[in-house]
Scaffold this motif. Structure first.
Motif, PDB file in Angstrom:
ATOM      1  N   THR A 238       0.843  -1.204   0.000  1.00  0.00           N
ATOM      2  CA  THR A 238       0.000   0.000   0.000  1.00  0.00           C
ATOM      3  C   THR A 238       0.876   1.253   0.000  1.00  0.00           C
ATOM      4  O   THR A 238       0.575   2.241  -0.688  1.00  0.00           O
ATOM      5  CB  THR A 238      -0.955  -0.031   1.211  1.00  0.00           C
TER       6      THR A 238
ATOM      7  N   ASP B 246      -5.815  -1.417  -4.973  1.00  0.00           N
ATOM      8  CA  ASP B 246      -5.311  -2.075  -3.756  1.00  0.00           C
ATOM      9  C   ASP B 246      -6.304  -3.159  -3.332  1.00  0.00           C
ATOM     10  O   ASP B 246      -7.364  -2.851  -2.795  1.00  0.00           O
ATOM     11  CB  ASP B 246      -5.135  -1.040  -2.637  1.00  0.00           C
ATOM     12  N   GLU B 247      -5.975  -4.388  -3.623  1.00  0.00           N
ATOM     13  CA  GLU B 247      -6.831  -5.545  -3.331  1.00  0.00           C
ATOM     14  C   GLU B 247      -8.276  -5.296  -3.795  1.00  0.00           C
ATOM     15  O   GLU B 247      -9.225  -5.440  -3.014  1.00  0.00           O
ATOM     16  CB  GLU B 247      -6.767  -5.879  -1.843  1.00  0.00           C
TER      17      GLU B 247
HETATM   18 MG    MG Z   1      -2.010  -2.924   2.082  1.00  0.00          MG
END
Ligand code: MG
Ligand code: ADP
Length: 225
Positions: A50, A170-171
């Motif tokens: 991240t 992010d995911e």
């Molecule tokens: Mg992360």
């Protein structure tokens, strides 16, 4: 030679620790993305994925090294100019969507245009994209009235509708079922095939398999696999 959309060189990011000694998270990290790239980034929790997306997306100033987006250094800009730059050049997609709960679908998407230069074509483009993702009947609904998969599709349109050619995700499939994951991944793959660049953090093999290349993060830098 094609210009890189994202060019990261010798990136370092340290966070201050309670002990007073900085903790290095990213070390001498290099990454470049060209038009057509769709990269899956994998690595254990806490390794700095991240942090890398935030530095790459002009949201978090690196400790050292350089980040160029479309050949410009966003960290050389004032905070206000950097926000406008980000709105025009970068789209973010998060696991938890980050939609504004009291705004309609359409207004959530229009938000991305606020910080950028006025874009008269934004509503038409957004409505067209929502239609393609099967959301044309949801324009005036609030996020709470939508399913999880629909919310992530709205977040995806918000990321794409501003005209950015870099998507940082992010995911993005973390909360989606298989059918909605497929829609999201197909949209990211199409975006890259049409000349954009995508950097997607994911733990899911079905998602990383859909990317065009895979990188692992270890010890603060990236390794191809
Ligand atoms: Mg992360
Ligand atoms: N704002 C912050 N202040 C201090 N440490 C942080 C901060 N943000 C993240 N970290 C630490 O940096 C490391 C990497 O975090 P992160 O980039 O979120 O990893 P990942 O996304 O791979 O799980 C972790 O050890 C985390 O605790």
């Amino acid at each position: 030679m094609t210009e890189n959309i994202l060019q990261i060189s010798s990136l370092e990011k340290h966070y201050p620790a309670r002990s007073g000694k900085d903790v290095p998270v990213l070390r001498e990290l290099d990454l470049s993305l060209s038009p057509g790239d769709f990269v899956a980034l994998r690595g254990p929790s806490g390794c700095g994925k991240t942090t890398l997306l935030l530095c790459a997306g002009a949201l978090l100033r690196p400790t050292a090294g350089s980040v160029l987006i479309d050949a410009s250094n966003p960290y050389a800009l004032s905070a206000a100019a950097r926000s406008a730059f980000r709105a025009a050049h970068v789209g973010f997609v998060f696991q938890n969507f980050h939609l504004v709960p009291y705004l309609s679908v359409l207004d959530n998407i229009m938000l991305c245009g606020l910080a950028a230069a006025p874009q008269p074509t934004l509503p038409t483009r957004a409505i067209d994209m929502l239609d393609k993702l099967g959301l044309s009947h949801r324009l005036h609904h609030r996020p709470a009235e939508l399913s999880t998969g629909e919310q992530q599709r709205v977040a995806l349109v918000r990321a794409l509708a501003g005209g950015a050619n870099l998507i940082l995700a992010d995911e993005p499939t973390g909360n989606l079922d298989a059918a909605n994951s497929r829609i999201l991944l197909d949209t990211l793959a199409n975006f890259a095939s049409e000349g954009g660049a995508v950097l997607m953090v994911t733990h899911e093999p079905s998602a990383s398999d859909r990317a065009f290349t895979r990188l692992d993060m270890r010890d603060g830098c990236l390794h191809s696999c």
